[in-house]
Design an enzyme around this catalytic site. Structure first.
Site, PDB file in Angstrom:
ATOM      1  N   MET A   1       0.914  -1.119   0.141  1.00 29.44           N
ATOM      2  CA  MET A   1      -0.045   0.129   0.099  1.00 29.44           C
ATOM      3  C   MET A   1       0.920   1.261   0.109  1.00 29.44           C
ATOM      4  SD  MET A   1      -3.224  -0.243   0.055  1.00 29.44           S
ATOM      5  CE  MET A   1      -4.584   0.598   1.162  1.00 29.44           C
ATOM      6  N   CYS A   2       0.717   1.974   0.961  1.00 26.72           N
ATOM      7  CA  CYS A   2       1.537   3.266   1.124  1.00 26.72           C
ATOM      8  C   CYS A   2       0.804   4.435   0.182  1.00 26.72           C
ATOM      9  CB  CYS A   2       2.818   3.222   0.673  1.00 26.72           C
ATOM     10  SG  CYS A   2       3.836   2.102   1.730  1.00 26.72           S
ATOM     11  N   GLY A   3       0.810   5.485   0.768  1.00 25.99           N
ATOM     12  CA  GLY A   3       0.128   6.785   0.178  1.00 25.99           C
ATOM     13  C   GLY A   3       1.131   7.780  -0.026  1.00 25.99           C
TER      14      GLY A   3
ATOM     15  N   ARG B   1      -4.125   3.957   3.570  1.00 26.79           N
ATOM     16  CA  ARG B   1      -2.848   3.330   2.805  1.00 26.79           C
ATOM     17  C   ARG B   1      -1.645   3.096   3.871  1.00 26.79           C
ATOM     18  NH1 ARG B   1      -4.520   4.116  -2.300  1.00 26.79           N
ATOM     19  NH2 ARG B   1      -2.257   3.120  -3.004  1.00 26.79           N
TER      20      ARG B   1
ATOM     21  N   ASN C   1       3.206   7.994   3.531  1.00 28.01           N
ATOM     22  CA  ASN C   1       2.303   7.471   4.426  1.00 28.01           C
ATOM     23  C   ASN C   1       2.542   5.919   4.231  1.00 28.01           C
ATOM     24  OD1 ASN C   1       0.500   6.508   6.415  1.00 28.01           O
ATOM     25  ND2 ASN C   1      -1.289   7.418   5.297  1.00 28.01           N
TER      26      ASN C   1
END
Lengths: 502, 350
Positions: free
Chosen positions: B1-3, B30, B173
């Site tokens: 994920m990660c934003g 995220r 994030n």
């Protein structure tokens, strides 16, 4: 009769209930195992080499083969093979000749390496639904690109050296006309042309009937210079200087005179029926700077249009040797591991000299990178590549492409009996006897070899996709995607990989 | 994920950190609350000619003198200070963030064409590989990096990023899988003037790492993202490739497309793939990279991670999610999805 007769290596049985006396076994066995007397097939098992031709041709599955029905007293050190070699040499006083690759029971590093696959955190890529790129270029690559401006558009200022373009990183290695039959070479040539890859001539020259495939053929210049002239060099897609061979590092080639028929003698430019024994070193290469001169001479002769490869046997110091080759102006270095096959080699060399290709490729790639010259040469791995997983593993260790040899022969029917040097190959592959050669139909064999390359290419695509990689260059040297399973720490350090679970 | 998110003001009008804080917090879904970070260009106008060397120290009495000694060997420390932090209820301060403003001595790298950068790169690699308990996590001029383990809004408040102003902000994030809890593992990653935020996993990491290591870079952060910063540094600063070309080397077109291009273009792309095959990044990723001249966003060649962009006036926004951009700039207008591998570039006009 001091030594007496030794136990049979193979015992052939004929199921009399099944046998219909068709005589195919008699026709097919060039070693003379079978003969028909009256209403009965008689067998001389002592001359059997386990080529399986009779078994494959028997319409009733009537033939059985047993390995070592009566063996020597078992002993861990004095193996049957050791004892037989002694009997053999006590009788003959000669060097023992052998065929195929290393038959010693060394552990296979490939079988102790496992590949990676994606789960959850990154998606695997499905090659049926997404593009998958296996295209490989063999040759020098620029380390840096320079761009300029011309009429307001960007133009490339860096000039690229000639490269071979492969649709799959699988090539067929050098097996000469002489060692193998013309039908075998034609089958290979048609297969590589169809698959978009290349094959090597070996040191046997280029027969006229292969000219239509010349743009897919790498011509070899070995120490005997058999078949080499300007016509030969100009026809090849690339030129390969053979320094050494994995099956027999440190010595030259051996082609027994039995295999030098008229056509072979013309193609090689040697006398009919003469043993073709090429010298151990090239007589104009006694040091690395001499190699550089030969590389440049070959390039000069062919107007700098063709890549020049240099093939060495994998030996203890191959990393440093490869670094020297990278500086010689050569475009690719071929590293041939000690499992590489051969038509004929002294058994003592085949089984005891050289190192495995896995370790050699790992150290060559590492050395070239440390010296900042990895882009100067492509690395081709050969010797002991048996399946698509081996291809994936050796590329992950740092190779650009592979040569296969034995695997391609097996695809044409070879049963790995290891008797190539006798010139009686019942499959029509490693022989020049016209009736035996005629058994190999290039229309069929070329399809079989093409199928093998195609199947491995598909498997390689699947393995890459599972690892989340859609371009072969991202597999190359990607040792993070390998783990060692029950390999010792020393080997893992050489391969620069972690153990499973780490 | 990660934003991920990045914003550049092409007229160099400075923004404070309030906007990016709320934009990144919009993408909490995220992340996992175990890592977030921000980078801001134009953060130190009074000290803009000095390299802002950011260090995480595990302790000050033993490791700090060793880092100071190393820096003093290679140049002059003009000023140094603790990075101000403000206690947060659930964020544990496991490192002590510090920044040095450093002027390298160019005479110490006589063979280099960019001697100051090379001195700093050398010091970064040396400290990170030889001084335990010290990690240089940023080293650019006029660039500040703030990162820690926590939710985006906690990390923002821990450093009070609303007190800083700059003309380019990036945020990340994190949903960690590799090195949770370690501040060094949070993004953005920075080397010299390069900063990177990255969502995804680089399946070609082993190839890329071996490639850049043969040029003297050393991977010390236990995560694949740092190779992106090093690759850009190598291709753009040291090899002098235009930024677009560098992106095309990292995420090149497929051979099928290249084969159909007009001659001149085909020759260029073929050369890029031949020369920079080991720099090609495989696997799912969306990346925003910035330096002192521009910001660029791009994805992997088959776009396995989201990336969108929008513009308003001089500002270009690139993010994983439209909602994040709209939180920062409600009047942004149209949001566009770039094609796989296509670079979105914002350059300063002032």
């Amino acid at each position: 009769m001091t030594i007496g007769s030794v136990p049979l290596r193979y015992k052939i049985g004929v199921d009399r209930d099944q046998c219909m006396l068709c005589g195919r076994c008699v026709e097919n066995c060039p070693y003379g195992v079978f003969r028909m007397e009256g209403e009965r097939i008689h067998v001389n098992s002592r001359v059997c080499v386990a080529c399986h031709r009779c078994i494959a041709m028997c319409p009733r599955d009537a033939i059985s083969l047993e390995e070592r029905p009566v063996d020597y007293r078992s002993h861990p050190i004095w193996t049957p093979q050791v004892r037989e070699s002694i009997y053999n040499q006590a009788r003959s006083g000669k060097i023992i000749l052998s065929g195929m690759g290393n038959a010693q029971d060394y552990p296979v590093i490939f079988d102790r390496l496992v590949l990676d696959a994606c789960q959850v955190t990154n998606p695997s890529i499905d090659p049926l639904r997404e593009p998958m790129e296996l295209r490989t270029y063999i040759g020098k690559k620029p380390g840096v690109l320079r761009f300029g401006e011309k009429d307001g558009t960007t133009v490339l200022e860096t000039r690229l050296a000639p490269n071979l373009m492969l649709e799959t990183p699988i090539m067929i290695g050098h097996m000469s006309y002489g060692a193998i039959s013309l039908n075998a070479q034609q089958s290979l040539a048609r297969a590589v042309k169809h698959a978009g890859t290349y094959m090597g001539t070996g040191e046997g020259g280029l027969h006229e009937s292969l000219y239509p495939y010349q743009d897919r053929i790498i011509v070899q210049v070995a120490s005997g210079r058999f078949g080499v002239d300007i016509n030969y060099l100009e026809r090849g897609a690339a030129i390969e200087i053979k320094i050494g061979q994995g099956a027999k590092p440190g010595i030259g080639g051996h082609l027994p005179g039995e295999k030098v028929c008229a056509d072979v003698s013309c193609t090689r430019m040697i006398p009919l029926g003469s043993d073709a024994i090429s010298p151990a070193p090239h007589h104009d290469i006694y040091s690395i700077e001499d190699l550089k001169q030969l590389v440049r001479s070959l390039k000069e002769a062919t107007e700098w249009k063709k890549p020049v490869f240099v093939k060495i046997a994998a030996v203890h110091n191959s990393a440093a040797i490869a670094a020297g080759i990278a500086r010689s102006g050569a475009d690719a270095v071929v590293v041939d591991g000690f499992r590489g096959g051969t038509g004929a080699a002294p058994r003592v060399f085949r089984d005891h000299v050289g190192i495995p290709v896995e370790a050699a490729i790992a150290s060559v790639d590492a050395k070239l990178r440390t010296q900042g010259i990895r882009n100067e040469v492509s690395i081709i791995a050969s010797g002991g590549i048996r399946e698509s997983a081996d291809v994936a593993k050796i590329i992950a260790l740092g190779a650009d492409a592979v040569y296969i040899g034995t695997a391609a022969l097996v695809a044409m029917g070879c049963r790995v009996c290891g008797t190539c040097y006798r010139g009686l190959c019942p499959w029509g592959i490693a022989t020049q006897r016209p009736d035996l050669v005629a058994r190999l139909d290039p229309d069929v064999a070329s399809v079989n070899v093409g199928n093998l390359i195609h199947a491995w290419t598909l498997e390689l695509s699947e393995l890459m996709g599972a690892a989340g990689i859609n371009s072969i260059e991202s597999l190359r040297g990607n040792r993070d995607r390998l783990r060692g399973y029950l390999l010792d720490e020393g080997i893992m350090k050489v391969l620069d990989i972690k153990p499973v679970g780490a | 994920m990660c934003g991920i998110i990045g914003v550049i003001d092409r007229a160099r009008k400075r923004m404070d950190g309030t906007g990016i804080r709320s934009a990144l917090a919009e993408m909490d879904e995220r992340g996992s609350g175990e890592g977030a970070g921000y980078a801001v260009y134009g953060a130190f106008p009074e000290l803009k000619d000095y390299y802002a060397i950011h260090v995480f120290f595990d302790d000050l009495h033993e490791t700090k003198p060793r880092v100071e000694e190393e820096l003093s060997k290679w140049g002059v420390i003009e000023h140094d200070e603790a990075v101000p932090t403000y206690e947060q209820p659930s964020l544990r301060k496991i490192h002590i963030p510090w920044r040095f403003f450093f002027r390298p001595d160019p005479h110490l790298m006589p063979r280099s064409i960019t001697p100051e950068d090379d001195v700093v790169m050398h010091v970064v690699m040396k400290v990170n590989t030889t001084i335990p308990g010290a990690l240089i996590f940023a080293s650019g001029k006029n660039v500040a990096v703030f990162k820690a383990s926590g939710w985006p809004e906690e990390v923002a408040d821990f450093y009070r990023i609303q007190d800083y102003k700059g003309y380019l902000w990036m945020g990340h994030n994190r949903y960690p899988t590799n090195t949770p809890g370690w501040w060094g593992g949070a993004h953005p990653f920075n080397l010299l003037n390069w900063s990177v935020v990255h969502n995804g996993e680089i399946t070609s990491y082993g190839t890329n790492r071996r490639y850049i290591e043969s040029y003297g870079y050393q991977c010390t952060m236990y995560t694949d993202t740092e190779v992106v910063a090093y690759l850009f540094d190598l291709l753009v600063r040291r090899h002098g490739l235009p930024l677009e070309t560098a992106v095309r080397a990292l995420a090149p077109p497929f051979w099928d497309e290249i084969d159909r291009m007009p001659d001149q273009e085909r020759e260029i792309f073929r050369a890029i793939r031949l020369a920079y095959g080991s720099a090609l990044m495989n696997g799912p990723f969306a990346i925003v990279v910035a330096n002192d001249q521009s910001m660029v966003g791009f994805t992997d060649r088959i776009k396995l991670r989201p990336l969108v962009y929008g513009e308003k006036g001089d500002r270009l926004y690139i993010s994983s999610e439209e909602a994040a951009i709209r939180t920062m700039e409600p009047d942004v207008g149209e949001i566009t999805m770039p094609k796989a591998g296509e670079p979105i570039i914002g350059r300063y006009v002032a």
